[in-house]
Design a protein around this motif. Structure first.
Motif, PDB file in Angstrom:
ATOM      1  N   LYS A 124       0.870  -1.168   0.000  1.00 24.94           N
ATOM      2  CA  LYS A 124       0.000   0.000   0.000  1.00 24.94           C
ATOM      3  C   LYS A 124       0.908   1.219   0.000  1.00 24.94           C
ATOM      4  O   LYS A 124       1.516   1.547   1.018  1.00 24.94           O
ATOM      5  CB  LYS A 124      -0.921   0.008   1.220  1.00 24.94           C
ATOM      6  CG  LYS A 124      -1.988  -1.073   1.182  1.00 24.94           C
ATOM      7  CD  LYS A 124      -2.952  -0.948   2.350  1.00 24.94           C
ATOM      8  CE  LYS A 124      -4.045  -2.001   2.267  1.00 24.94           C
ATOM      9  NZ  LYS A 124      -4.987  -1.901   3.413  1.00 24.94           N
ATOM     10  N   PRO A 125       1.071   1.868  -1.153  1.00 27.35           N
ATOM     11  CA  PRO A 125       2.019   2.991  -1.256  1.00 27.35           C
ATOM     12  C   PRO A 125       1.703   4.113  -0.285  1.00 27.35           C
ATOM     13  O   PRO A 125       0.598   4.229   0.241  1.00 27.35           O
ATOM     14  CB  PRO A 125       1.853   3.448  -2.716  1.00 27.35           C
ATOM     15  CG  PRO A 125       1.279   2.270  -3.429  1.00 27.35           C
ATOM     16  CD  PRO A 125       0.407   1.584  -2.432  1.00 27.35           C
ATOM     17  N   TRP A 126       2.709   4.965  -0.084  1.00 23.61           N
ATOM     18  CA  TRP A 126       2.614   6.107   0.830  1.00 23.61           C
ATOM     19  C   TRP A 126       1.476   7.039   0.427  1.00 23.61           C
ATOM     20  O   TRP A 126       1.295   7.372  -0.750  1.00 23.61           O
ATOM     21  CB  TRP A 126       3.931   6.869   0.806  1.00 23.61           C
ATOM     22  CG  TRP A 126       4.007   8.087   1.666  1.00 23.61           C
ATOM     23  CD1 TRP A 126       4.454   8.155   2.955  1.00 23.61           C
ATOM     24  CD2 TRP A 126       3.660   9.439   1.305  1.00 23.61           C
ATOM     25  NE1 TRP A 126       4.405   9.444   3.411  1.00 23.61           N
ATOM     26  CE2 TRP A 126       3.917  10.254   2.426  1.00 23.61           C
ATOM     27  CE3 TRP A 126       3.152  10.015   0.140  1.00 23.61           C
ATOM     28  CZ2 TRP A 126       3.694  11.626   2.409  1.00 23.61           C
ATOM     29  CZ3 TRP A 126       2.917  11.379   0.123  1.00 23.61           C
ATOM     30  CH2 TRP A 126       3.187  12.172   1.247  1.00 23.61           C
ATOM     31  N   THR A 127       0.694   7.464   1.410  1.00 21.53           N
ATOM     32  CA  THR A 127      -0.359   8.454   1.191  1.00 21.53           C
ATOM     33  C   THR A 127      -0.333   9.459   2.343  1.00 21.53           C
ATOM     34  O   THR A 127       0.089   9.128   3.459  1.00 21.53           O
ATOM     35  CB  THR A 127      -1.760   7.831   1.128  1.00 21.53           C
ATOM     36  OG1 THR A 127      -2.043   7.163   2.369  1.00 21.53           O
ATOM     37  CG2 THR A 127      -1.877   6.854  -0.033  1.00 21.53           C
ATOM     38  N   LEU A 128      -0.781  10.664   2.070  1.00 22.19           N
ATOM     39  CA  LEU A 128      -0.954  11.690   3.101  1.00 22.19           C
ATOM     40  C   LEU A 128      -2.309  12.333   2.890  1.00 22.19           C
ATOM     41  O   LEU A 128      -2.641  12.768   1.785  1.00 22.19           O
ATOM     42  CB  LEU A 128       0.144  12.751   3.009  1.00 22.19           C
ATOM     43  CG  LEU A 128      -0.032  13.983   3.907  1.00 22.19           C
ATOM     44  CD1 LEU A 128       0.002  13.598   5.389  1.00 22.19           C
ATOM     45  CD2 LEU A 128       1.026  15.041   3.602  1.00 22.19           C
ATOM     46  N   ASN A 129      -3.094  12.386   3.961  1.00 22.85           N
ATOM     47  CA  ASN A 129      -4.419  13.012   3.925  1.00 22.85           C
ATOM     48  C   ASN A 129      -4.517  14.027   5.051  1.00 22.85           C
ATOM     49  O   ASN A 129      -4.164  13.722   6.195  1.00 22.85           O
ATOM     50  CB  ASN A 129      -5.520  11.962   4.074  1.00 22.85           C
ATOM     51  CG  ASN A 129      -5.578  11.013   2.899  1.00 22.85           C
ATOM     52  OD1 ASN A 129      -6.238  11.302   1.913  1.00 22.85           O
ATOM     53  ND2 ASN A 129      -4.878   9.892   2.992  1.00 22.85           N
ATOM     54  N   CYS A 130      -5.011  15.230   4.736  1.00 21.57           N
ATOM     55  CA  CYS A 130      -5.163  16.295   5.724  1.00 21.57           C
ATOM     56  C   CYS A 130      -6.538  16.943   5.584  1.00 21.57           C
ATOM     57  O   CYS A 130      -7.062  17.066   4.464  1.00 21.57           O
ATOM     58  CB  CYS A 130      -4.113  17.398   5.535  1.00 21.57           C
ATOM     59  SG  CYS A 130      -2.400  16.872   5.742  1.00 21.57           S
ATOM     60  N   GLU A 185       1.744   8.149  -3.537  1.00 24.62           N
ATOM     61  CA  GLU A 185       2.641   7.597  -4.547  1.00 24.62           C
ATOM     62  C   GLU A 185       1.823   6.920  -5.629  1.00 24.62           C
ATOM     63  O   GLU A 185       0.782   6.326  -5.366  1.00 24.62           O
ATOM     64  CB  GLU A 185       3.603   6.593  -3.913  1.00 24.62           C
ATOM     65  CG  GLU A 185       4.621   7.239  -2.999  1.00 24.62           C
ATOM     66  CD  GLU A 185       5.547   6.243  -2.343  1.00 24.62           C
ATOM     67  OE1 GLU A 185       6.656   6.655  -1.958  1.00 24.62           O
ATOM     68  OE2 GLU A 185       5.152   5.063  -2.198  1.00 24.62           O
ATOM     69  N   GLY A 186       2.313   7.006  -6.844  1.00 26.09           N
ATOM     70  CA  GLY A 186       1.583   6.386  -7.949  1.00 26.09           C
ATOM     71  C   GLY A 186       2.455   6.240  -9.181  1.00 26.09           C
ATOM     72  O   GLY A 186       3.093   5.224  -9.393  1.00 26.09           O
ATOM     73  N   ARG A 187       2.518   7.283  -9.980  1.00 26.82           N
ATOM     74  CA  ARG A 187       3.233   7.225 -11.253  1.00 26.82           C
ATOM     75  C   ARG A 187       4.741   7.089 -11.047  1.00 26.82           C
ATOM     76  O   ARG A 187       5.326   7.734 -10.199  1.00 26.82           O
ATOM     77  CB  ARG A 187       2.936   8.501 -12.051  1.00 26.82           C
ATOM     78  CG  ARG A 187       3.489   8.510 -13.472  1.00 26.82           C
ATOM     79  CD  ARG A 187       2.815   9.624 -14.249  1.00 26.82           C
ATOM     80  NE  ARG A 187       3.042  10.919 -13.622  1.00 26.82           N
ATOM     81  CZ  ARG A 187       3.992  11.768 -14.023  1.00 26.82           C
ATOM     82  NH1 ARG A 187       4.796  11.448 -15.018  1.00 26.82           N
ATOM     83  NH2 ARG A 187       4.130  12.939 -13.427  1.00 26.82           N
ATOM     84  N   VAL A 188       5.363   6.214 -11.849  1.00 30.76           N
ATOM     85  CA  VAL A 188       6.811   6.050 -11.825  1.00 30.76           C
ATOM     86  C   VAL A 188       7.434   6.961 -12.882  1.00 30.76           C
ATOM     87  O   VAL A 188       7.048   6.936 -14.045  1.00 30.76           O
ATOM     88  CB  VAL A 188       7.218   4.581 -12.095  1.00 30.76           C
ATOM     89  CG1 VAL A 188       8.739   4.455 -12.181  1.00 30.76           C
ATOM     90  CG2 VAL A 188       6.668   3.680 -11.009  1.00 30.76           C
ATOM     91  N   GLN A 237       9.330   6.308  -7.700  1.00 31.25           N
ATOM     92  CA  GLN A 237       7.913   6.376  -7.371  1.00 31.25           C
ATOM     93  C   GLN A 237       7.582   7.812  -6.971  1.00 31.25           C
ATOM     94  O   GLN A 237       7.969   8.270  -5.899  1.00 31.25           O
ATOM     95  CB  GLN A 237       7.604   5.423  -6.219  1.00 31.25           C
ATOM     96  CG  GLN A 237       6.132   5.136  -6.017  1.00 31.25           C
ATOM     97  CD  GLN A 237       5.621   4.053  -6.957  1.00 31.25           C
ATOM     98  OE1 GLN A 237       6.381   3.187  -7.345  1.00 31.25           O
ATOM     99  NE2 GLN A 237       4.359   4.114  -7.327  1.00 31.25           N
ATOM    100  N   THR A 238       6.905   8.537  -7.827  1.00 30.80           N
ATOM    101  CA  THR A 238       6.603   9.933  -7.541  1.00 30.80           C
ATOM    102  C   THR A 238       5.288  10.066  -6.778  1.00 30.80           C
ATOM    103  O   THR A 238       4.489   9.131  -6.715  1.00 30.80           O
ATOM    104  CB  THR A 238       6.518  10.751  -8.845  1.00 30.80           C
ATOM    105  OG1 THR A 238       5.482  10.208  -9.674  1.00 30.80           O
ATOM    106  CG2 THR A 238       7.830  10.704  -9.593  1.00 30.80           C
ATOM    107  N   ARG A 240       2.930  17.836  -6.539  1.00 28.70           N
ATOM    108  CA  ARG A 240       3.755  16.738  -7.039  1.00 28.70           C
ATOM    109  C   ARG A 240       5.137  16.807  -6.418  1.00 28.70           C
ATOM    110  O   ARG A 240       5.656  17.888  -6.124  1.00 28.70           O
ATOM    111  CB  ARG A 240       3.846  16.774  -8.560  1.00 28.70           C
ATOM    112  CG  ARG A 240       4.646  17.930  -9.147  1.00 28.70           C
ATOM    113  CD  ARG A 240       4.581  17.916 -10.665  1.00 28.70           C
ATOM    114  NE  ARG A 240       5.314  19.039 -11.244  1.00 28.70           N
ATOM    115  CZ  ARG A 240       5.170  19.460 -12.500  1.00 28.70           C
ATOM    116  NH1 ARG A 240       4.290  18.849 -13.299  1.00 28.70           N
ATOM    117  NH2 ARG A 240       5.872  20.478 -12.956  1.00 28.70           N
ATOM    118  N   SER A 241       5.705  15.636  -6.189  1.00 30.24           N
ATOM    119  CA  SER A 241       7.028  15.559  -5.574  1.00 30.24           C
ATOM    120  C   SER A 241       8.116  15.881  -6.584  1.00 30.24           C
ATOM    121  O   SER A 241       7.947  15.711  -7.793  1.00 30.24           O
ATOM    122  CB  SER A 241       7.258  14.166  -4.992  1.00 30.24           C
ATOM    123  OG  SER A 241       7.131  13.159  -5.991  1.00 30.24           O
TER     124      SER A 241
END
Length: 222
Positions: free
Chosen positions: A112-118, A132-135, A140-141, A156-157
């Motif tokens: 389960k890729p990294w997520t941040l919710n606020c 995280e999603g698109r490579v 992993q950006t 976006r990172s």
């Protein structure tokens, strides 16, 4: 926990050895070249504390927990709460970053890729979601958005340091976009974050400030 600044330190050392002393920093787009940097916070933030952003107080409380099952499945969770005291009143944010990994030997794969919710309340009623999603560039950006009412800002990172042709494993900062153009950024490659934003008195400037604070303050799930 990831340490993207490790590469920055190594790059600085290499450049110093070549006779060129230059502080490694996040690469910035041309649209922000003339925008002044604002530093905030301090090295060694700790679990809780306070600082000022352009004279406005920010108080934060954060953590990072890891739950392992048979040393193979690990779930990380990093809660964050912070309050930004502005002229319009206190803006209070409640955030959580999450990630689940499966470990086999020295390899770790995110199931389960990294997520941040606020979510914000008080003077601001906003939502931030990024994950995280698109490579891209083999990395992993992270992509997402900040939304408040009819205002939406893309996130976006960034995985490149100024003057380097190599991508970093973890983010060295984030860009904020509106209408496909980068209108703000937060550089996390150095000891303290550096923010570039429009006029903070404007709705867009406030949005970028709130998003930057969340992205800078949250710990990676450990």
């Amino acid at each position: 926990m990831r340490y993207p600044w490790t590469l920055a330190a190594v790059l600085s050392a290499v450049l110093s050895g070549c006779g060129v002393v230059r502080e490694a920093r996040m690469a910035q787009p041309a649209s922000l070249a003339a925008v002044a940097e604002e530093s905030f916070g301090k090295p060694g933030w700790g679990r809780r504390g306070e600082f000022e952003l352009a004279g406005q107080r920010v108080r934060y409380d954060r953590g990072a927990d890891r739950l392992s099952l048979f040393d193979t499945l690990a779930t990380g969770r990093a809660p964050l709460r912070f309050t930004w005291s502005t002229a319009a009143g206190d803006s209070e944010a409640d955030c959580t970053a999450r990630q689940t990994e499966v470990t086999a030997g020295v390899l770790a794969v995110a199931t389960k890729p990294w997520t941040l919710n606020c979510r914000w309340r008080g003077a601001s009623d906003a939502v931030l979601e990024i994950g995280e999603g698109r490579v891209q560039w083999g990395q992993q950006t992270r992509e997402g958005s900040y939304r408040r009412g009819g205002l939406s800002v893309g996130l976006r990172s960034v995985h490149r340091l100024e003057g380097s042709a190599f991508a970093t494993a973890g983010p060295v900062g984030y860009e904020m976009l509106q209408g496909g153009q980068v209108v703000g950024s937060v550089d996390l490659s150095r000891g303290v974050p550096r923010l570039r934003r429009p006029d903070p008195a404007t709705p867009l400037g406030q949005a970028i400030s709130e998003a930057a604070l969340a992205l800078a303050l949250v710990w990676e799930p450990s």
